[in-house]
Scaffold this active site. Structure first.
Site, PDB file in Angstrom:
ATOM      1  N   ASN A   9      62.201 -36.261  23.877  1.00  0.00           N
ATOM      2  CA  ASN A   9      60.902 -35.679  23.530  1.00  0.00           C
ATOM      3  C   ASN A   9      59.855 -36.466  24.320  1.00  0.00           C
ATOM      4  OD1 ASN A   9      58.533 -34.779  22.432  1.00  0.00           O
ATOM      5  ND2 ASN A   9      58.929 -35.516  20.353  1.00  0.00           N
ATOM      6  N   LYS A  11      56.821 -35.939  24.595  1.00  0.00           N
ATOM      7  CA  LYS A  11      55.485 -35.902  23.960  1.00  0.00           C
ATOM      8  C   LYS A  11      54.429 -35.586  25.023  1.00  0.00           C
ATOM      9  CE  LYS A  11      57.265 -38.781  20.297  1.00  0.00           C
ATOM     10  NZ  LYS A  11      57.019 -39.741  19.233  1.00  0.00           N
ATOM     11  N   HIS A  94      57.693 -31.600  14.028  1.00  0.00           N
ATOM     12  CA  HIS A  94      57.632 -33.039  14.316  1.00  0.00           C
ATOM     13  C   HIS A  94      56.547 -33.673  13.445  1.00  0.00           C
ATOM     14  CE1 HIS A  94      57.057 -36.825  16.407  1.00  0.00           C
ATOM     15  NE2 HIS A  94      58.252 -36.633  16.944  1.00  0.00           N
ATOM     16  N   GLU A  96      54.348 -35.745  14.072  1.00  0.00           N
ATOM     17  CA  GLU A  96      53.019 -35.799  14.699  1.00  0.00           C
ATOM     18  C   GLU A  96      52.297 -34.461  14.544  1.00  0.00           C
ATOM     19  OE1 GLU A  96      54.427 -37.315  18.461  1.00  0.00           O
ATOM     20  OE2 GLU A  96      54.938 -39.197  17.449  1.00  0.00           O
ATOM     21  N   GLU A 166      63.701 -38.061  11.314  1.00  0.00           N
ATOM     22  CA  GLU A 166      62.829 -39.020  11.998  1.00  0.00           C
ATOM     23  C   GLU A 166      61.923 -39.692  10.964  1.00  0.00           C
ATOM     24  OE1 GLU A 166      62.468 -37.951  16.461  1.00  0.00           O
ATOM     25  OE2 GLU A 166      60.797 -37.078  15.385  1.00  0.00           O
ATOM     26  N   GLY A 172      57.858 -44.706  17.369  1.00  0.00           N
ATOM     27  CA  GLY A 172      56.951 -45.386  18.278  1.00  0.00           C
ATOM     28  C   GLY A 172      56.540 -46.765  17.803  1.00  0.00           C
ATOM     29  N   SER A 211      62.465 -44.863  17.518  1.00  0.00           N
ATOM     30  CA  SER A 211      62.711 -46.115  18.257  1.00  0.00           C
ATOM     31  C   SER A 211      64.168 -46.296  18.670  1.00  0.00           C
ATOM     32  CB  SER A 211      62.216 -47.316  17.448  1.00  0.00           C
ATOM     33  OG  SER A 211      60.810 -47.221  17.230  1.00  0.00           O
TER      34      SER A 211
HETATM   35  P1  13P Z   1      60.187 -42.938  19.678  1.00  0.00           P
HETATM   36  O1  13P Z   1      61.601 -42.874  20.217  1.00  0.00           O
HETATM   37  O2  13P Z   1      59.167 -43.235  20.753  1.00  0.00           O
HETATM   38  O3  13P Z   1      60.087 -43.834  18.491  1.00  0.00           O
HETATM   39  O4  13P Z   1      59.816 -41.460  19.177  1.00  0.00           O
HETATM   40  C1  13P Z   1      60.725 -40.794  18.371  1.00  0.00           C
HETATM   41  C2  13P Z   1      60.271 -39.382  18.266  1.00  0.00           C
HETATM   42  O5  13P Z   1      59.242 -39.090  17.677  1.00  0.00           O
HETATM   43  C3  13P Z   1      61.085 -38.350  18.920  1.00  0.00           C
HETATM   44  O6  13P Z   1      60.691 -37.078  18.549  1.00  0.00           O
END
Ligand code: 13P
Length: 249
Positions: A9, A11, A94, A96, A166, A172, A211
């Site tokens: 992903n 982002k 997601h 976010e 997640e 992150g 992560s």
């Molecule tokens: P990270 O791997 O940067 O923690 O993000 C995970 C994520 O949100 C994947 O969709």
């Protein structure tokens, strides 16, 4: 036997130049393995990704989509448009999008149905915040997020979907869930689905995200109910992402 899946992903990251470098790295570095590998790119780069990856074993997808087929929805992107660019998967729900853009379970369920109706595979994300975990609400939160979609789309729809757990506190932050913490939730999600249909629950790939790095992927993927990963930051580095894919088999 479930096929492992590793999805990147990206982002809201990248430029034409960095996308080109990353794709070259993946195309030339990724050895064929057991895992299905895909990258979910920002919309403007889907054309570039399609050009670079068609004919390879790597699939690609998007990070969000409209629930509507077409029309007066300024700024939105339809499933048909994603199909036009060869997308195989779409990330939905997601954290976010839930936290920053107010996406609710009912809209996510509509998006899920739209994606499946077009023959693309939704990657449905569920996960709890730190406050919810500390309040002992992890299972009820993720089950509610999952069942909102199952109740709308039907249990058999899960045979053509991927689920991703997640934990919001692990995204992150560099703070990965331990393999035991992740396995506990994955197992509970599968058990919840098994109450509806055992065979569907058994066939569903459940990815862990939060992560994941080359250094911790193998121990996470070794857990019986973890079928791969949804990778954020580490998917922007070809070498790191390839190592994660290899850890999935
Ligand atoms: P990270 O791997 O940067 O923690 O993000 C995970 C994520 O949100 C994947 O969709």
């Amino acid at each position: 036997m479930r096929t492992p899946v590793v999805a990147g992903n990206w982002k809201m990251n990248g430029t034409k130049a960095t996308v080109a470098t990353l794709l070259q790295g993946l195309k030339h570095g990724l050895q064929p393995g057991r895992a299905n590998v895909l990258v979910c790119a920002p919309f403007p780069y889907l054309s570039q990704v399609a050009d670079e990856l068609s004919g390879t074993a790597i699939q690609w997808g998007a990070q969000n989509v409209s629930e509507h087929p077409s029309g007066a929805y300024t700024g939105e992107v339809s499933v048909g448009m994603l199909e036009d660019f060869g997308c195989s998967h779409v990330i939905l729900g997601h954290s976010e999008r839930r936290a920053l853009y107010g996406e609710q379970d009912d809209v996510i369920a509509e998006k899920f149905c739209a994606v499946q109706a077009a023959g693309l595979t939704p990657i449905l994300c569920v996960g709890e915040t730190l406050e919810q975990r500390e309040a002992g609400a992890t299972m009820s939160v993720v089950e509610q997020q999952l069942m909102a979609v199952v109740n709308r789309a039907g249990i058999t729809a899960m045979t053509k979907a991927v689920l991703a757990y997640e934990p919001v506190w692990a995204i992150g932050t560099g703070k990965t869930a331990s393999p035991e913490q992740a396995q506990e939730v994955h197992q509970a999600l599968r058990a919840r689905l098994a109450r509806e249909d055992g065979a569907v629950a058994d066939s569903l790939s459940i990815l862990y995200g939060g992560s994941v790095k080359a250094s911790n992927a193998a121990e996470l993927f070794a857990c019986p109910d973890i079928d791969g990963g949804l990778i954020g930051g580490a998917s922007l580095d070809a070498e790191e992402f390839i190592a994660i894919c290899q850890a999935a088999g």
